[in-house]
Scaffold this motif. Structure first.
Motif, PDB file in Angstrom:
ATOM      1  N   VAL A  47       0.856  -1.187   0.000  1.00 30.88           N
ATOM      2  CA  VAL A  47       0.000   0.000   0.000  1.00 30.88           C
ATOM      3  C   VAL A  47       0.889   1.233   0.000  1.00 30.88           C
ATOM      4  CG1 VAL A  47      -1.792   1.273   1.224  1.00 30.88           C
ATOM      5  CG2 VAL A  47      -1.784  -1.237   1.260  1.00 30.88           C
ATOM      6  N   GLY A  48       0.837   2.018  -1.075  1.00 28.51           N
ATOM      7  CA  GLY A  48       1.640   3.228  -1.171  1.00 28.51           C
ATOM      8  C   GLY A  48       3.116   2.917  -1.104  1.00 28.51           C
ATOM      9  N   VAL A  87       9.880  -2.966 -13.701  1.00 30.18           N
ATOM     10  CA  VAL A  87       9.075  -3.114 -12.482  1.00 30.18           C
ATOM     11  C   VAL A  87       8.537  -1.760 -12.076  1.00 30.18           C
ATOM     12  CG1 VAL A  87       9.093  -3.818 -10.071  1.00 30.18           C
ATOM     13  CG2 VAL A  87      10.482  -5.054 -11.733  1.00 30.18           C
ATOM     14  N   ARG A  88       7.265  -1.738 -11.726  1.00 30.86           N
ATOM     15  CA  ARG A  88       6.642  -0.534 -11.212  1.00 30.86           C
ATOM     16  C   ARG A  88       6.264  -0.740  -9.750  1.00 30.86           C
ATOM     17  NH1 ARG A  88       2.704   1.062 -16.359  1.00 30.86           N
ATOM     18  NH2 ARG A  88       4.423   1.422 -17.848  1.00 30.86           N
ATOM     19  N   ALA A  89       6.018   0.368  -9.082  1.00 32.98           N
ATOM     20  CA  ALA A  89       5.695   0.298  -7.664  1.00 32.98           C
ATOM     21  C   ALA A  89       4.475  -0.572  -7.409  1.00 32.98           C
ATOM     22  CB  ALA A  89       5.479   1.702  -7.102  1.00 32.98           C
ATOM     23  N   SER A  90       3.546  -0.574  -8.357  1.00 27.98           N
ATOM     24  CA  SER A  90       2.319  -1.356  -8.168  1.00 27.98           C
ATOM     25  C   SER A  90       2.570  -2.858  -8.237  1.00 27.98           C
ATOM     26  CB  SER A  90       1.278  -0.964  -9.217  1.00 27.98           C
ATOM     27  OG  SER A  90       1.791  -1.187 -10.524  1.00 27.98           O
ATOM     28  N   ASP A  91       3.742  -3.263  -8.739  1.00 31.43           N
ATOM     29  CA  ASP A  91       4.059  -4.693  -8.826  1.00 31.43           C
ATOM     30  C   ASP A  91       4.580  -5.266  -7.505  1.00 31.43           C
ATOM     31  OD1 ASP A  91       3.482  -4.631 -11.559  1.00 31.43           O
ATOM     32  OD2 ASP A  91       5.539  -4.039 -12.054  1.00 31.43           O
TER      33      ASP A  91
END
Length: 669
Positions: free
Chosen positions: A439-440, A471-475
């Motif tokens: 989360v965040g 890779v993104r933060a949401s991954d």
């Protein structure tokens, strides 16, 4: 060398009535090898104020410019992660005080892998934690007794070794972490384990003065400071600078101080007389005595240095069991010093000669002691709380016997409470059982395989053409770990006349004390509700201070009628309030009764109704039936256990030692 320009923080030299605390902090900064300071005291005694003010009198620190680990330009660490520093550029900065919040994670303390860089760029990037920031400064932990045990272990290991090592998730980093560890705590909220107490070099018990003149001085200083902080601080600029210069001189003198063989033997004999475990007490006392000699401007350790060191290094190491109150017997210390001090040489026969001074330290008079110090200093805080409803019974008081070792008692099913050592729960430490979405910018241990699985299907859409992984933060996925949680163990004890003889009540108290010992070792919160006469009383609201619970239990009298329904309802109210204050801590209710209800109309029916109300709320309960085997047995406690959905135990079938064994044999679902 002079300290940085003063800020508008409360000046260290303006703190009133805390001489022992100030001395302990100063000695720890002169010689960080002492091992830090633990400050124990009731709320509102300016513990935090004194610690935060310490940085204003410390000299600035020379560091390598751009180094995240504050390497010393004169001797940079060979294995610094930001090194090697071949030709370091020096810069000066103020000494740091790094505060570690109670809710910090292990990643925040030690540092962690920069996950996005590791996956996207294929490099092992390390993000330093709080230990790196505190290097060559002060690491301050407020309410250290509420910090998770594994984090306390990490801090104390780093403080002892002077280094922090991270071996996880592909990161293998070692960096210097030499700091002065300072912890504060309120004993009413729970004690540290003896093993952790021993790892703090010095300890100081702080209590508010009972002298009205001192209290007036404290109030006047604080109100004057709040009215105009800048003007108040400027008044203490001279004393602050003088103190800072004296600390620098003491540091420079430290390596020249001689610890003689006689002083070493005296320290050993004093520690042996206090029956402390291990050798850490001897070593800390010796280091503190050397620091005190340097602080006093001497190059040879004398008796007064040993005395001052023992007063700070030994009180918290005298505990023989978890329920012993820490403290120092001043008379015992003076006797130990007297017994270990070599006799003075024979006086000369010269009639014109003056009286012999008794040799080094031989004629030193004992230092006066503050009547507010010692193991009974917090006695006022331990007085029984005002009863919720009506006075407590005034019957006989039965004492407990030697407690027994208890087995594991746990709440059914896995929870999600605070980390502890009792029931199964989803916590920050333990074995990996799954993963979840971050989360965040939430910190935590990453689940690498789950993160790769989340990012892999999107590589083409993200335009990846070469090596590496987009890779993104949401991954990012975090590990879900199963460990153990701490619980609220609430004892609801029948203190009425129906509990029978002193012997039976003594057996019950012994069993409860044994369960309290188990709760202490498992880092639980405990509470105590008693019922007798016409009312139920909250003898102890939920607290981490197991010692206070034992004292309240031992002084519990018995007598009068049995308001069972009132006891259950009072327990329910305590649990309701506790759930609001600490919703993550699951409760376990231990009801000790013979099941009789002799107060009010339809007393037992009202008790059964209260039991049903508790059962509807899913409160995990153990009923201990204290009805004697001899004579007519009504079986009311067993019937009550059925209404509660509780585990039932017949006290009449087991001895006091077996009671603990049976009560604690609750298996997690």
């Amino acid at each position: 060398m002079r300290p940085a320009p003063p800020s508008t923080g409360f000046p260290f030299t303006a703190v009133v009535g805390m001489d022992d605390l100030q001395l302990a902090l100063i000695l720890a900064t002169i010689s960080p090898a002492i091992g830090g300071v633990l400050i124990r005291g009731e709320k509102g005694t300016a513990k935090s104020t004194a610690v935060r003010a310490l940085t204003e009198i410390l000299p600035p620190v020379d560091v390598v410019a751009g180094c995240r680990f504050s390497c010393d330009p004169a001797a940079p660490a060979a294995d610094c992660p930001d090194g090697p520093h071949a030709t370091p550029e020096a810069m000066s900065r103020a000494a740091r005080l790094v505060e570690l919040p109670v809710g910090a994670t292990e990643d925040r303390v030690l540092g962690s892998l920069h996950l996005e860089k590791a996956l996207a760029e294929g490099i092992t990037a390390y993000e330093p934690g709080l230990l790196a920031a505190a290097h060559r400064g002060i690491l301050y932990v407020d309410e250290v007794n509420l910090l998770h045990d594994h984090l306390v272990d990490v801090l104390l290991d780093a403080a002892a070794m002077g280094r922090a090592t991270v071996e996880r998730d592909g990161v293998s980093v070692t960096h210097p972490a030499r700091f002065v560890l300072v912890g504060t705590m309120n004993p009413e909220e729970g004690e540290l384990r003896p093993q952790l107490l021993d790892r703090f070099g010095l300890t100081v018990d702080v209590v508010a003065s009972r002298d009205p003149a001192v209290r007036v001085e404290v109030m006047r200083a604080r109100l004057t400071y709040e009215a105009d902080p800048a003007a108040f601080v400027s008044r203490y600029d001279g004393p602050q600078r003088e103190l800072a210069e004296r600390i620098v001189k003491a540091r420079d003198l430290l390596s020249e101080v001689i610890l003689t063989d006689s002083a070493l033997r005296q320290i050993a004999e004093i520690c042996a007389s206090f029956d402390v475990d291990g050798m850490r007490a001897d070593l800390v006392t010796a280091r503190t005595a050397v620091a005190h000699a340097a602080w006093s401007g001497r190059t040879v350790v004398e008796v007064e240095d040993v005395r001052a060191a023992a007063k700070l290094a030994l009180p918290h190491r005298r505990r023989r069991n978890p329920f012993d109150a820490p403290g120092m017997d001043e008379d015992q210390l003076e006797q130990a010093i007297q017994d270990s001090t070599p006799p003075p040489p024979e006086p000369d026969d010269d009639p014109d000669g003056g009286p012999d001074d008794g040799g080094p330290g031989g004629g030193v008079d004992p230092e006066p002691t503050d009547s507010t110090d010692g193991p009974d200093a917090d006695r006022d805080a331990d007085q029984p709380q005002t009863p919720v409803a009506g006075p407590a019974p005034t019957g006989d008081v039965a004492g407990s016997s030697e407690p027994y070792k208890a087995r594991l008692l746990s709440v059914q099913a896995a929870g999600a409470g605070v980390a502890g050592r009792r029931s199964r729960a989803i916590t920050e430490v333990g074995r990996v059982v799954g993963d979840r979405t971050r989360v965040g910018r939430e910190s935590g241990r990453p689940h690498l395989l789950a993160t790769i699985r989340a990012a892999a299907p999107h590589q083409q859409a993200r335009g990846r053409t070469g090596a590496g992984l987009a890779v993104r933060a949401s991954d990012v996925r975090l590990s879900v770990r199963e460990g153990r949680e701490g619980n609220l163990v609430l004892f609801c004890v029948d203190a009425s006349g129906s509990m029978g003889t002193k012997k039976r009540m003594g057996e019950v108290k012994t069993a409860i004390v044994s369960l309290l010992l188990d709760a202490y070792q498992r880092r639980d919160t405990v509470g105590l509700v008693t019922f007798a006469g016409a009312n139920a009383t909250v003898a102890l609201p939920p607290t981490g201070s197991i010692e206070t619970a034992v004292r309240r239990l031992e002084s519990l009298p018995t007598g009068g009628r049995t308001p069972l329904a009132e006891g259950l309802l009072q327990a329910a109210e305590v649990l309701r309030i506790a759930a609001i204050r600490d919703p993550r801590r699951r409760p376990l209710l231990v009801l000790v009764t013979d099941g009789r209800a002799t107060h009010g109309d339809q007393a037992f029916a009202r008790a059964k109704q209260a039991a049903g109300w508790l059962a509807q709320r899913g409160i995990a309960t153990v009923v201990v039936d204290c009805e004697p085997k001899r004579g007519v047995r009504l079986g009311l406690a067993g019937e009550l256990a059925g209404d509660l959905g509780a585990e039932y135990l017949d006290l009449g079938d087991v001895a006091a030692g077996n009671l603990v064994r049976a009560v604690t044999e609750r298996k997690a679902a």
